[in-house]
Design an enzyme around this catalytic site. Sequence first.
Site, PDB file in Angstrom:
ATOM      1  N   GLU B  29      83.340 -35.418 -63.858  1.00 13.56           N
ATOM      2  CA  GLU B  29      82.690 -36.335 -64.797  1.00 13.56           C
ATOM      3  C   GLU B  29      81.941 -35.536 -65.865  1.00 13.56           C
ATOM      4  O   GLU B  29      81.128 -34.669 -65.531  1.00 13.56           O
ATOM      5  CB  GLU B  29      81.691 -37.230 -64.046  1.00 13.56           C
ATOM      6  CG  GLU B  29      82.332 -38.117 -63.014  1.00 13.56           C
ATOM      7  CD  GLU B  29      81.350 -38.551 -61.930  1.00 13.56           C
ATOM      8  OE1 GLU B  29      80.134 -38.429 -62.130  1.00 13.56           O
ATOM      9  OE2 GLU B  29      81.836 -38.993 -60.873  1.00 13.56           O
ATOM     10  N   LEU B  58      84.551 -42.018 -63.314  1.00 14.07           N
ATOM     11  CA  LEU B  58      83.346 -41.842 -62.503  1.00 14.07           C
ATOM     12  C   LEU B  58      83.651 -42.285 -61.068  1.00 14.07           C
ATOM     13  O   LEU B  58      83.290 -43.393 -60.671  1.00 14.07           O
ATOM     14  CB  LEU B  58      82.211 -42.680 -63.115  1.00 14.07           C
ATOM     15  CG  LEU B  58      80.770 -42.271 -62.843  1.00 14.07           C
ATOM     16  CD1 LEU B  58      79.835 -43.040 -63.745  1.00 14.07           C
ATOM     17  CD2 LEU B  58      80.386 -42.456 -61.389  1.00 14.07           C
ATOM     18  N   ALA B  59      84.359 -41.454 -60.347  1.00 11.47           N
ATOM     19  CA  ALA B  59      84.838 -41.842 -59.019  1.00 11.47           C
ATOM     20  C   ALA B  59      85.108 -40.563 -58.228  1.00 11.47           C
ATOM     21  O   ALA B  59      86.143 -39.930 -58.378  1.00 11.47           O
ATOM     22  CB  ALA B  59      86.108 -42.677 -59.154  1.00 11.47           C
ATOM     23  N   GLU B  60      84.145 -40.197 -57.385  1.00 11.14           N
ATOM     24  CA  GLU B  60      84.194 -38.880 -56.757  1.00 11.14           C
ATOM     25  C   GLU B  60      85.359 -38.725 -55.789  1.00 11.14           C
ATOM     26  O   GLU B  60      85.941 -37.639 -55.670  1.00 11.14           O
ATOM     27  CB  GLU B  60      82.880 -38.583 -56.041  1.00 11.14           C
ATOM     28  CG  GLU B  60      81.689 -38.310 -56.973  1.00 11.14           C
ATOM     29  CD  GLU B  60      81.055 -39.577 -57.533  1.00 11.14           C
ATOM     30  OE1 GLU B  60      81.442 -40.689 -57.092  1.00 11.14           O
ATOM     31  OE2 GLU B  60      80.159 -39.477 -58.395  1.00 11.14           O
ATOM     32  N   GLN B  82      78.997 -34.101 -59.936  1.00  8.43           N
ATOM     33  CA  GLN B  82      77.867 -33.944 -60.863  1.00  8.43           C
ATOM     34  C   GLN B  82      76.555 -33.572 -60.164  1.00  8.43           C
ATOM     35  O   GLN B  82      75.775 -32.773 -60.685  1.00  8.43           O
ATOM     36  CB  GLN B  82      77.705 -35.229 -61.655  1.00  8.43           C
ATOM     37  CG  GLN B  82      76.972 -35.051 -62.945  1.00  8.43           C
ATOM     38  CD  GLN B  82      77.301 -36.166 -63.918  1.00  8.43           C
ATOM     39  OE1 GLN B  82      76.825 -37.291 -63.737  1.00  8.43           O
ATOM     40  NE2 GLN B  82      78.096 -35.882 -64.923  1.00  8.43           N
ATOM     41  N   PHE B  83      76.335 -34.157 -59.019  1.00 11.28           N
ATOM     42  CA  PHE B  83      75.211 -33.786 -58.154  1.00 11.28           C
ATOM     43  C   PHE B  83      75.737 -33.782 -56.722  1.00 11.28           C
ATOM     44  O   PHE B  83      76.534 -34.650 -56.364  1.00 11.28           O
ATOM     45  CB  PHE B  83      74.046 -34.791 -58.274  1.00 11.28           C
ATOM     46  CG  PHE B  83      73.312 -34.703 -59.578  1.00 11.28           C
ATOM     47  CD1 PHE B  83      72.171 -33.905 -59.701  1.00 11.28           C
ATOM     48  CD2 PHE B  83      73.755 -35.405 -60.687  1.00 11.28           C
ATOM     49  CE1 PHE B  83      71.496 -33.820 -60.905  1.00 11.28           C
ATOM     50  CE2 PHE B  83      73.087 -35.316 -61.907  1.00 11.28           C
ATOM     51  CZ  PHE B  83      71.952 -34.522 -62.012  1.00 11.28           C
ATOM     52  N   ALA B  84      75.260 -32.844 -55.923  1.00 14.63           N
ATOM     53  CA  ALA B  84      75.744 -32.758 -54.541  1.00 14.63           C
ATOM     54  C   ALA B  84      75.533 -34.075 -53.799  1.00 14.63           C
ATOM     55  O   ALA B  84      76.331 -34.454 -52.943  1.00 14.63           O
ATOM     56  CB  ALA B  84      75.037 -31.618 -53.807  1.00 14.63           C
ATOM     57  N   ASP B  85      74.464 -34.791 -54.170  1.00 14.15           N
ATOM     58  CA  ASP B  85      74.172 -36.105 -53.568  1.00 14.15           C
ATOM     59  C   ASP B  85      75.359 -37.068 -53.730  1.00 14.15           C
ATOM     60  O   ASP B  85      75.511 -38.007 -52.958  1.00 14.15           O
ATOM     61  CB  ASP B  85      72.966 -36.747 -54.252  1.00 14.15           C
ATOM     62  CG  ASP B  85      71.854 -35.765 -54.563  1.00 14.15           C
ATOM     63  OD1 ASP B  85      70.703 -36.060 -54.235  1.00 14.15           O
ATOM     64  OD2 ASP B  85      72.133 -34.697 -55.154  1.00 14.15           O
ATOM     65  N   PRO B  89      80.708 -40.132 -51.618  1.00 11.94           N
ATOM     66  CA  PRO B  89      81.889 -41.002 -51.798  1.00 11.94           C
ATOM     67  C   PRO B  89      83.204 -40.240 -51.610  1.00 11.94           C
ATOM     68  O   PRO B  89      84.240 -40.848 -51.360  1.00 11.94           O
ATOM     69  CB  PRO B  89      81.748 -41.500 -53.239  1.00 11.94           C
ATOM     70  CG  PRO B  89      80.292 -41.404 -53.532  1.00 11.94           C
ATOM     71  CD  PRO B  89      79.813 -40.194 -52.770  1.00 11.94           C
ATOM     72  N   HIS B 129      69.003 -36.924 -56.759  1.00 10.80           N
ATOM     73  CA  HIS B 129      69.446 -35.766 -57.535  1.00 10.80           C
ATOM     74  C   HIS B 129      68.813 -34.497 -56.978  1.00 10.80           C
ATOM     75  O   HIS B 129      68.622 -33.534 -57.699  1.00 10.80           O
ATOM     76  CB  HIS B 129      69.061 -35.897 -59.015  1.00 10.80           C
ATOM     77  CG  HIS B 129      69.515 -37.160 -59.671  1.00 10.80           C
ATOM     78  ND1 HIS B 129      68.823 -38.338 -59.585  1.00 10.80           N
ATOM     79  CD2 HIS B 129      70.604 -37.416 -60.434  1.00 10.80           C
ATOM     80  CE1 HIS B 129      69.456 -39.281 -60.260  1.00 10.80           C
ATOM     81  NE2 HIS B 129      70.536 -38.754 -60.792  1.00 10.80           N
TER      82      HIS B 129
END
Lengths: 332, 328
Positions: B29, B58-60, B82-85, B89, B129
């Site tokens: 993303e 936007l779909a991990e 984008q973030f490990a958090d 998904p 984040h």
Amino acid sequence: MTTTADALALGLSRDQALAAYTTVCRARALDDRRFLLNRAGAIAFIISPRGHEVAQAAAIAALQPGRDRFCLYYRDFAAALACGFTSAELMLSAFARADDPSSGGRQTPGNFGSRRRGVIIGSSTVGPQIPKAAGIGLGLKWKGEGALCYVSFGEGATSQGDFHEGLNFAAIHSCPVVFFCENNHWAISVPQPLQVAGAGVAARAAAYGIPGVVVAGDDFFAVYRAVAEAARRARAGDGPSLIEAQVLRLQSHSTDDDQRSYRDPGELAAEAEHDPIPVFQHQLEELGWLSEAEDRRIRAALEEEIDSATALAEAAPDPDPSTLSRHVYADG
Amino acid sequence: MAERTLVQAVRDALAEEMERDPRVCVLGEDVGLKGGVFKATEGLQARFGPERVMDTPLAESSIVAVAQGLALEGYRPVAEIQFADYSFPAFNQIVNEVARIRYRSNGDFGCPLVIRAPTGGGVRGGLYHSQSVEAFYCHVPGLKVVLPSTPADAKGLLKSAVRDPDPVIFLEPKKLYRAGREEVAEGDGALRRLGEAALVRAGRDVTAITYGYLRVVTLQAAARLQEEGIEVEVVDLRTLRPWDVETCLGSVRRTGRVAVVYEANRTGGFGAEVAAELAERCFESLDAPVTRLAGPDVPAMPFSPALEQAFLPDADRIAAGLRRLARF
């Protein structure tokens, strides 16, 4: 009714149709034998393709094993056979033997994989192959050699987010992917009305701006025509298509399930009368491509083939326990 | 050699590997036009084109699945989460698909890909984040997990990760992205092997094994304890799976005292695994209990600066823990 001219217009020869018919009968004969072996306690667990075989064989007949990629799912025994797996190989998998070519006895049967055949190894979770196929399709598009990725799944898998993510991605990038849903209307015990909102699976294609078609899964020629058209589009760079083949699940979900416990007996009896194999057989007879004698010959040869496949698999060695830790990483 | 921040080093590693190998591509993303929310991929799309540096939906789950598909076709994808958090998904794709494909195919298939993600807290990122996710992935055979804390390590290890035949989770401590600069080599001279820890400070009294942002804080604590006459040896693991047991054992056998210092939740954190292994392997060398100095067992790092500071182990707390250990 399909006439010979119709069939030939699809680009199908008698030999191809008979090969597909043999595949269908082989899948059924294997299934029958594996159920016997399961009930006798010889093998652990089976998922049956019963009722799906004709749709599977038709779909693969319209594609190019050896050139295309195939992300199959666990009910795709006829599709796997059409991709080149042999009865002996699938029996080795049923017995979880070391020489099971898909996984060396590591996975439950139905997780087909063979790099040299372009069959991408499956797993037992539902739907992850769908966005993976989009990625394979992206790679094939970059290579520009006209190959495509075929991915199949049941209607239950269409409830997964991965279904949406895969179709969305493939449509955005016009990936050469054929999405093939084998809709048997039951995900174990959950019927389609509790699984799929709206008009059905194929209708969802409209949201992605790609073709979505429904075909009768017991009509070999209709499925072949739909997949051939999707393949033509994919190879031409026109992007993915979604095909929903309406099939019947003529067996329980697996050997650990008994659909008589949750399905209406009358409906089960009625569906049993609509086995797709006699329908395909009748079509071939109408075309003059198959005689009763030839059908008997095919089935008798398959019985012998399954006998020897079973004997081979029964006698084959188990995986060596010392190999348990192999292939976790590339260097081990 | 040029002075680089950690995020610049990540970008250099990607650019060099893409230059070296046409199979290497980047997807995620905002990685293209924008160059990533932390600018880790800035300029790469202009240089390598919109296919090799691809902005994804936007779909991990599909980011990882598409990366796997590309890997199966012979490409060498580097996916950014984008973030490990937000890797959760994609958890099924990472754990059940990517990590297990070699094993479940009995070696017929492999999946060489890298999943990069900024990790950890201390940047006012709040609950979603700031998370430290390494323990989830370190639990999974088939994955490698890397977590560098200096620009040179980030570059060298990322280059090695891209060349590795197996899937690598590459976690970048976002608080260190621009925290400092150091000289970083170019080309193959920058390569660092996966699985090797770095002994970053020698000391004879206590061993502190750490990684990520807390390497910086642990070194601050060690400098403070030096003034009190306590010499702390600091080991930066750099790679968490496989981790460098031998270097850690060697240090603990010298000092007889060890704390594992990590930012993640204490219970079941990766430091707990390190502690367990060391307790098993060098019990006879120990003069004090193997100790964990870790983040608290609260769901995640809060947004409020007061609560964020309360979560994140600081030099005072780490020094106190190490002092206790030294005096045990």
